[in-house]
Design a protein around this motif. Structure first.
Motif, mmCIF file in Angstrom:
data_model
loop_
_atom_site.group_PDB
_atom_site.id
_atom_site.type_symbol
_atom_site.label_atom_id
_atom_site.label_comp_id
_atom_site.label_asym_id
_atom_site.label_seq_id
_atom_site.Cartn_x
_atom_site.Cartn_y
_atom_site.Cartn_z
ATOM 1 N N GLU A 17 0.689 -1.372 -0.016
ATOM 2 C CA GLU A 17 -0.249 -0.165 -0.089
ATOM 3 C C GLU A 17 1.173 1.216 0.385
ATOM 4 O OE1 GLU A 17 -2.509 -0.429 3.190
ATOM 5 O OE2 GLU A 17 -3.344 -1.544 2.800
ATOM 6 N N SER A 18 -0.004 2.189 -0.749
ATOM 7 C CA SER A 18 1.577 3.703 -0.973
ATOM 8 C C SER A 18 0.981 4.196 0.333
ATOM 9 C CB SER A 18 0.464 4.261 -2.201
ATOM 10 O OG SER A 18 -0.516 4.340 -1.838
ATOM 11 N N GLN A 73 -9.809 5.584 -4.217
ATOM 12 C CA GLN A 73 -9.361 5.509 -3.937
ATOM 13 C C GLN A 73 -8.332 4.159 -3.670
ATOM 14 O OE1 GLN A 73 -9.294 6.096 0.373
ATOM 15 N NE2 GLN A 73 -10.465 7.336 -0.378
ATOM 16 N N LYS A 74 -8.665 3.341 -4.943
ATOM 17 C CA LYS A 74 -8.186 2.061 -6.020
ATOM 18 C C LYS A 74 -7.673 2.806 -7.512
ATOM 19 C CE LYS A 74 -8.414 -1.067 -3.071
ATOM 20 N NZ LYS A 74 -9.328 -2.355 -3.584
ATOM 21 N N CYS A 108 -4.286 6.992 -8.905
ATOM 22 C CA CYS A 108 -5.829 7.065 -7.963
ATOM 23 C C CYS A 108 -6.037 8.578 -8.350
ATOM 24 C CB CYS A 108 -5.364 7.328 -6.262
ATOM 25 S SG CYS A 108 -4.988 4.805 -6.041
#
Length: 711
Positions: free
Chosen positions: A145-146, A156-157, A507
């Motif tokens: 996760e970034s 969000q994705k 994103c």
């Protein structure tokens, strides 16, 4: 895996020719090791469930032992930037360690393949934060996760696709989490959001119908769904035939819907047969003409269809007959025979650059067609016809643009079957995508690093030439609006301004102008106003004519005739679970308060009135209104009733009417007579008293009855 000479290290000193060798003796042996040059540490994956850290110059004992695995460790790899270490054990447990403090930071027991006997390969892509683990013939991917930063996130994705709806002046975006969002292009405000469109499957691409009143979403679950803007699913197209496929493009035409991406054939659906909710694909008459997977397609009215594949071939089709007739490639062109013809295909002359082998023989070209381009160096990722250049194409100018592998952009003439120009747009890029405005003046390209370039192609390849042009067009702007791969590009016109909208795997969705305009991100706290932020546009007569033609010749909606065939069981996205998480604000152009059943009945009653017509009337009512100074009116002679107001409008005095005296009551009259004559006997007084009492009681009863009646 032995106890002695478990790990052997050799190096050569500067003054000596031979290697100096040293070895580590580790109990029970190891399965793997990794070396960190900056920390000068060797990590070993021990069969005894331990991960040991060694100093290369100290072989007697490890400098650190990492305990935690309950099975033998089979793979280790350093995370150099963070001074961390990955380890993977036989029981399929992944651990992340802090090498400085020798502590386990994270334990991951994922749903890896259940096979007991497997050979594992382990690789960590540190640049992108992705960990690959192979299990025999299966590959597992774990993405980090970034870290939270100050950059604005639109989704969000990772965002996978964007569209511009010119009817509603909105940008539509989709992401890998199966969410679709709607944004106002003028301000960046989110209007509404649909979640779980395809469950948990990624939405890979989207498309609008000709009338821009239906949205089509393609997913990795192998389906394409047809939605209205209220969130109702009208049809589900079974593209993958109940299997998962990679859909790269949906092309909506007048009578067909073409879907490509995962095989060499075109998958076709015909809307006139949409009489059920679940729709099965139909046969494409032209069969298979590509040698590799079809990645993209483009259409030029009235009947020219072009499809591009991973190996670099562009096949030209007649969309009416669904037959292919020609193949274009950067190194060759060839004519296609009909399906009934079994003769070998003839190879035509090759169009090559001066540096390449100009006199290649036909056998060489035939052998080239059999080679498989596994690297995708010539992959065609996007195709776009230059519809505004219809007259130039017949005289030899370019009318088709392709881009993709190795960062190249190519200009073709489909009438003469010729490659006119080829230039390197992004040096060092493995693949690029593009978008072109409707007037074919600007070309926008984006690469895997998030870089975006804007080119002026208004005067590029207008005429044919003997030699292929390699000089690129004029570069207007080059910048990097994203931190990761650009996934989709749109060039749209709003208020006289040309806007570039881009989406990325970081994103975010960005919008900017052509020349040195600021960059806005959808989802940022402060909304923008396009008209106030950009300089006043110079209205082009060609642009105004194209807008007028677009409004007057708007095509009928793709699914208008099939409204009556909609299945009674409607699938709504706005379920109870999604209502809490979705932002839903009706726009001014769509009345979302009307129930779907009522709206459907209204459509059936008035089949000739299309939805876009009502929108057009309300949106463009004052578009042609001209404002100028009013002419002075001549002096008008006032009528007599304005000159003499008192004569016509004075109030007449009320006449005094003689007042009629009220008559006295009978009892009062009799009383007066008897009092005057002294003839007022006691019986009359008693009678009068009783009469008054009876009158009072009667009036009370009447009031009570009246009140009861009111109650």
């Amino acid at each position: 895996t032995s106890n002695t000479n478990t790990v052997v290290l050799a190096w050569r000193e500067k003054s000596k020719k031979h290697f100096k060798i040293t070895s580590f003796d580790i109990a029970q042996g190891v399965h793997a090791f990794d070396y960190h040059s900056r920390l000068n540490l060797i990590a070993t994956a021990g069969i005894n469930n331990k991960v040991c850290l060694w100093n290369p110059y100290v072989v007697s004992k490890p400098v650190g032992v990492l305990w935690g695995h309950s099975a033998s460790v089979i793979a280790v790899q350093f995370f150099a930037e963070r001074k961390q270490l990955f380890s993977f054990s036989r029981d399929k447990v992944l651990r992340l360690w802090d090498t400085q403090h020798q502590l386990s930071i994270q334990r991951i027991a994922c749903s890896f393949p259940k096979s007991q006997d497997f050979r594992c390969l382990f690789h960590f892509d540190e640049a992108h934060g992705r960990l690959f683990i192979s299990f025999n013939n299966q590959l597992a991917l774990l993405a980090m996760e970034s870290e939270a930063n100050n950059r604005v996130r639109s989704h969000q994705k990772p965002v996978t696709c964007i569209l511009y709806n010119s009817l509603l002046k909105q940008v539509i975006s989709s992401d890998a989490g199966s969410t679709v969002s709607f944004w106002m292009i003028d301000t960046g405000q989110k209007i509404k959001q649909f979640t779980g469109c395809h469950g948990n499957a990624e939405i890979s691409t989207m498309a609008l119908d000709a009338n821009e009143t239906r949205l089509l979403t393609g997913s990795t679950d192998g389906t394409v769904k047809v939605w209205d803007f209220n969130g109702y699913c009208h049809h589900t197209l079974n593209v993958g035939k109940d299997g998962a496929v990679d859909i790269s493009q949906i092309l909506v035409l007048k009578k067909t819907i073409l879907i490509t991406g995962w095989e060499r054939a075109i998958t076709v659906f015909r809307p006139q047969n949409f009489n059920q909710f679940f729709i099965q694909p139909e046969e494409w008459k032209g069969g298979i003409q590509h040698q590799d997977d079809i990645l993209c397609a483009a259409f030029l009215p009235p009947q020219t269809l072009a499809t591009g594949s991973y190996d670099g071939e562009i096949v030209l089709w007649n969309n009416s007959t669904e037959n292919a007739h020609y193949v274009l490639h950067p190194d060759y062109q060839r004519l296609l025979k009909s399906k009934s013809d079994t003769e070998p295909q003839d190879l035509l002359s090759a169009e090559k650059s001066p540096s390449s082998h100009h006199m290649a023989d036909q056998a060489t070209l035939a052998a080239y067609t059999l080679e498989i381009d596994t690297e995708g160096n010539n992959a065609v990722m996007r195709l776009c016809f230059l519809e505004a250049r219809k007259t130039n194409a017949t005289t030899g100018g370019a009318n088709l643009v392709s881009c993709g592998g190795s960062g190249y952009v190519r200009f073709w003439n489909t009438f003469k079957k010729q490659l006119l120009a080829e230039f390197l747009a992004h040096r060092g890029a493995r693949s690029i995508i593009m978008s072109i405005d409707k007037l074919n003046r600007y070309l926008t390209t984006g690469d895997l690093d998030g870089c975006l370039k804007i080119w002026n192609i208004e005067d590029y390849c207008l005429n044919s030439s003997e030699n292929k042009v390699t000089q690129p067009p004029m570069l207007i702007r080059s910048f990097q609006p994203h931190e990761d791969r650009i996934t989709s590009l749109e060039v749209c016109e709003r208020g006289g301004h040309l806007l570039i909208v881009s989406s990325s795997a970081d994103c975010s969705i960005c919008v900017t102008g052509i020349c040195n305009a600021p960059i806005w991100i959808f989802g940022q706290a402060k909304h923008w106003h396009i008209d106030n932020c950009l300089p006043p546009p110079k209205r082009d007569t060609n642009l105004m004519e194209s807008e007028t033609q677009e409004e007057s010749m708007r095509a009928k909606p793709l699914f208008s005739k099939e409204e009556s065939y909609l299945d009674s069981t409607e699938y709504s996205l706005l379920n109870k679970k999604n209502k809490d998480h979705s932002t839903y604000k009706p726009s001014e152009d769509i009345n979302l308060d009307i129930k779907y059943e009522e709206r459907d009945i209204y459509k059936k009653k008035t089949p000739k009135l299309y939805y876009d017509e009502t929108i057009q009337k309300s949106a463009s009512a004052f578009r042609s209104l001209s404002i100028r100074g009013l002419k002075e009116l001549p002096e008008v002679k006032k009528p007599s009733f304005l000159l003499d107001l008192e004569k016509y409008f004075r109030e007449e005095p009320e006449e005094e009417h003689p007042q009629i005296p009220e008559l006295p009551l009978l009892s009062e009259t009799l009383k007066a007579v008897f009092v005057e004559k002294n003839l007022f006997p006691k019986e009359i007084l008693d009678h009068e008293r009783k009469a008054k009492q009876l009158h009072q009681e009667t009036s009370c009863e009447v009031k009570i009855k009246r009140n009861k009646k009111q109650l």
